[in-house]
Scaffold this motif. Sequence first.
Motif, short mmCIF file in Angstrom:
data_model
loop_
_atom_site.label_atom_id
_atom_site.label_comp_id
_atom_site.label_asym_id
_atom_site.label_seq_id
_atom_site.Cartn_x
_atom_site.Cartn_y
_atom_site.Cartn_z
N SER A 127 80.44 58.65 41.59
CA SER A 127 79.57 58.72 42.77
C SER A 127 78.16 58.23 42.45
O SER A 127 77.58 57.44 43.21
CB SER A 127 79.49 60.16 43.28
N GLY A 128 77.62 58.71 41.34
CA GLY A 128 76.28 58.28 40.95
C GLY A 128 76.21 56.79 40.70
O GLY A 128 75.23 56.12 41.07
N PHE A 129 77.25 56.24 40.08
CA PHE A 129 77.30 54.80 39.83
C PHE A 129 77.20 54.01 41.13
O PHE A 129 76.39 53.10 41.26
CB PHE A 129 78.60 54.45 39.09
N PHE A 130 78.00 54.38 42.12
CA PHE A 130 77.99 53.62 43.38
C PHE A 130 76.72 53.87 44.19
O PHE A 130 76.23 52.95 44.86
CB PHE A 130 79.25 53.93 44.20
N ILE A 131 76.17 55.07 44.13
CA ILE A 131 74.93 55.34 44.85
C ILE A 131 73.79 54.50 44.28
O ILE A 131 73.02 53.87 45.02
CB ILE A 131 74.60 56.85 44.81
N ILE A 132 73.69 54.46 42.96
CA ILE A 132 72.61 53.70 42.33
C ILE A 132 72.87 52.20 42.44
O ILE A 132 71.94 51.41 42.67
CB ILE A 132 72.43 54.16 40.87
N LEU A 133 74.12 51.77 42.32
CA LEU A 133 74.44 50.35 42.48
C LEU A 133 74.13 49.88 43.90
O LEU A 133 73.61 48.76 44.09
CB LEU A 133 75.91 50.08 42.14
N ALA A 134 74.40 50.71 44.89
CA ALA A 134 74.08 50.36 46.28
C ALA A 134 72.58 50.13 46.44
O ALA A 134 72.15 49.16 47.07
CB ALA A 134 74.55 51.46 47.22
N MET A 135 71.79 51.01 45.83
CA MET A 135 70.34 50.86 45.94
C MET A 135 69.85 49.60 45.23
O MET A 135 69.02 48.86 45.76
CB MET A 135 69.62 52.08 45.37
N THR A 136 70.38 49.34 44.03
CA THR A 136 69.89 48.18 43.28
C THR A 136 70.32 46.86 43.91
O THR A 136 69.56 45.90 43.91
CB THR A 136 70.35 48.24 41.81
N LEU A 137 71.52 46.81 44.45
CA LEU A 137 71.94 45.59 45.16
C LEU A 137 71.08 45.36 46.40
O LEU A 137 70.70 44.22 46.71
CB LEU A 137 73.41 45.66 45.55
N ASN A 138 70.79 46.44 47.10
CA ASN A 138 69.94 46.33 48.28
C ASN A 138 68.54 45.86 47.90
O ASN A 138 67.95 45.01 48.57
CB ASN A 138 69.89 47.69 48.99
N PHE A 139 68.01 46.39 46.80
CA PHE A 139 66.71 45.95 46.33
C PHE A 139 66.74 44.48 45.93
O PHE A 139 65.80 43.73 46.22
CB PHE A 139 66.22 46.80 45.15
N GLY A 140 67.81 44.06 45.28
CA GLY A 140 67.93 42.65 44.89
C GLY A 140 67.91 41.72 46.09
O GLY A 140 67.32 40.63 46.04
N PHE A 141 68.53 42.14 47.18
CA PHE A 141 68.48 41.32 48.39
C PHE A 141 67.11 41.38 49.03
O PHE A 141 66.57 40.36 49.49
CB PHE A 141 69.53 41.78 49.41
N PHE A 142 66.50 42.55 49.05
CA PHE A 142 65.22 42.76 49.72
C PHE A 142 64.07 42.04 49.03
O PHE A 142 63.15 41.53 49.67
CB PHE A 142 64.92 44.26 49.79
N TYR A 143 64.12 41.97 47.69
CA TYR A 143 63.02 41.42 46.91
C TYR A 143 62.88 39.92 47.14
O TYR A 143 63.86 39.20 47.12
CB TYR A 143 63.24 41.71 45.42
N GLY A 144 61.68 39.48 47.34
CA GLY A 144 61.40 38.07 47.55
C GLY A 144 60.55 37.87 48.79
O GLY A 144 60.25 38.81 49.53
N ASP A 145 60.14 36.64 49.00
CA ASP A 145 59.32 36.33 50.15
C ASP A 145 60.10 36.58 51.43
O ASP A 145 61.22 36.08 51.60
CB ASP A 145 58.86 34.86 50.09
N MET A 146 59.54 37.36 52.31
CA MET A 146 60.23 37.79 53.52
C MET A 146 60.62 36.62 54.42
O MET A 146 61.65 36.67 55.08
CB MET A 146 59.36 38.78 54.28
N HIS A 147 59.83 35.59 54.43
CA HIS A 147 60.08 34.48 55.37
C HIS A 147 60.84 33.32 54.75
O HIS A 147 61.19 32.38 55.46
CB HIS A 147 58.75 33.99 55.93
N THR A 148 61.09 33.37 53.46
CA THR A 148 61.79 32.28 52.80
C THR A 148 63.28 32.56 52.76
O THR A 148 63.73 33.55 52.16
CB THR A 148 61.27 32.08 51.35
N ILE A 149 64.05 31.71 53.38
CA ILE A 149 65.49 31.91 53.48
C ILE A 149 66.14 31.81 52.10
O ILE A 149 67.08 32.56 51.79
CB ILE A 149 66.09 30.89 54.47
N GLU A 150 65.63 30.95 51.25
CA GLU A 150 66.24 30.73 49.94
C GLU A 150 66.06 31.93 49.01
O GLU A 150 66.76 32.03 48.00
CB GLU A 150 65.65 29.48 49.27
N SER A 151 65.16 32.85 49.32
CA SER A 151 64.91 34.01 48.46
C SER A 151 65.96 35.10 48.63
O SER A 151 65.97 36.06 47.86
CB SER A 151 63.54 34.61 48.76
#
Length: 125
Positions: A8-32
């Motif tokens: 459970s902890g693995f998937f909870i933390i993996l969900a957060m880190t994957l979401n952060f990986g997508f979120f991180y970057g310039d908000m308006h740049t599609i390539e990010s």
Amino acid sequence: MNLDKVISGFFIILAMTLNFGFFYGDMHTIESHSKYELFAAIVVNLIATILKLGDKTQVGSVLLATSLVADIQLIAAAIVWTIAVYGSGMNSEIMAVIVSLSGGALLANLTSVILYVGDTLKSKR
């Protein structure tokens, strides 16, 4: 060691880190922002939600609620992305909406991780 808690902890933390990986970057740049990373975040969030279904404690209810919020926001981001690609076309404004939805899901995932760690620290051996 409790294998259920580890999984459970693995998937909870993996969900957060994957979401952060997508979120991180310039908000308006599609390539990010990768559509594959958004898809992976959705899948892992859904798995984390399914793992939280069996917990009947008060903290388990709140963990499930945070996971459902993250699922809804990530699925909404994917729907917006799909409509933009097959409809009017992707631009920086639409990408900002997608990243904003992902940011809301990231906050829900962060809340879930904090509650999970707090519950783990509180529990007795």
